[in-house]
Design a protein around this motif. Sequence first.
Motif, short mmCIF file in Angstrom:
data_model
loop_
_atom_site.label_atom_id
_atom_site.label_comp_id
_atom_site.label_asym_id
_atom_site.label_seq_id
_atom_site.Cartn_x
_atom_site.Cartn_y
_atom_site.Cartn_z
N UNK A 77 -38.14 12.09 90.45
CA UNK A 77 -38.84 13.21 90.01
C UNK A 77 -39.77 13.34 91.43
N UNK A 78 -39.76 15.12 91.76
CA UNK A 78 -40.63 15.28 92.89
C UNK A 78 -41.58 15.57 92.61
N UNK A 86 -39.90 25.43 92.55
CA UNK A 86 -38.04 25.94 92.13
C UNK A 86 -36.87 25.62 92.39
N UNK A 87 -37.81 25.28 94.14
CA UNK A 87 -36.18 24.66 94.96
C UNK A 87 -36.20 23.30 93.88
N UNK A 88 -36.35 22.70 94.21
CA UNK A 88 -36.54 21.18 93.66
C UNK A 88 -35.49 21.52 92.04
N UNK A 89 -36.28 22.32 91.22
CA UNK A 89 -35.82 22.65 89.75
C UNK A 89 -34.52 23.05 90.06
N UNK A 90 -33.59 23.81 91.10
CA UNK A 90 -32.70 24.84 90.92
C UNK A 90 -31.82 22.79 91.71
N UNK A 94 -35.45 16.33 87.88
CA UNK A 94 -35.19 15.52 86.55
C UNK A 94 -36.56 16.00 85.19
N UNK A 95 -38.05 15.90 86.82
CA UNK A 95 -39.12 16.11 86.27
C UNK A 95 -39.94 16.75 87.52
N UNK A 114 -36.47 7.45 91.21
CA UNK A 114 -36.86 8.27 92.72
C UNK A 114 -37.68 8.93 92.62
N UNK A 115 -38.77 8.76 93.32
CA UNK A 115 -39.68 9.93 93.83
C UNK A 115 -40.10 10.37 94.91
N UNK A 116 -40.07 12.06 94.34
CA UNK A 116 -39.78 12.95 96.09
C UNK A 116 -40.83 13.65 95.95
N UNK A 117 -41.43 13.14 97.50
CA UNK A 117 -43.06 14.50 97.51
C UNK A 117 -42.67 15.07 98.70
#
Length: 233
Positions: A77-78, A86-90, A94-95, A114-117
């Motif tokens: 997840x981001x 957009x960068x995270x999705x491409x 997953x979220x 995992x959670x990225x911020x």
Amino acid sequence: MGNTKVSRRFRAMSELVQDKDYNYTEAIELLRRSSSAKFVETAEAHIVLGLDPKYADQQLRSTVILPKGTGKLAKVAVITKGEKITEALSAGADLVGAEEVIEQILQGNIDFDKLIATPDVMPLIAKLGRVLGPRGLMPSPKAGTVTIDVGQAVQEFKLGKLEYRLDKTGIVHIPFGKVDFSEEDLAANLLAIKESIERNRPTGSKGKYWKTMHICSTMGPSISIDINSLKEI
């Protein structure tokens, strides 16, 4: 503890393991042979280091990319804003989102590994500490989960990047694949972990750094590794 029941399966598997330090390749072969649960067990390494985590300069927390993966596709997840979404999705997250993802987490809906911020949303996620902290999911720069390079971080965690840390008794517990991996793949992952722990040796480390290393499968017996066999590579 006097009358602890040991299953027949575990006793039979334990008999395969001698009370000695094994060369790491023999240990991996034994680990695969001594795994007999009805599911695909995880291969785990438990490493005792000569560190005392009470001291700030003897703490160890880092990440390692397992070259052969973990055997499990991580859900990532981001929390971010703007074009980073957009960068995270491409990159295959997953979220992705900001306030709506935070809201979801606060409601206890945590369906990710995992959670990225990104740094700009850190003030927003401070309130998630009480929910994520106990689960070890709170983003942190040390763990590579607070970053501007969202795309790269997502790809690495998807592929098999793992965070590890020294627990309060001075031990690192880390999975290094599944027992149905080939011996070569398990060995490659184990060596990557050894190199990472070596490279991230804390400045306050004195005396003998590597004390003992054991590997086992989720339900299998513990196998002691001769640490020198890993160092000779």
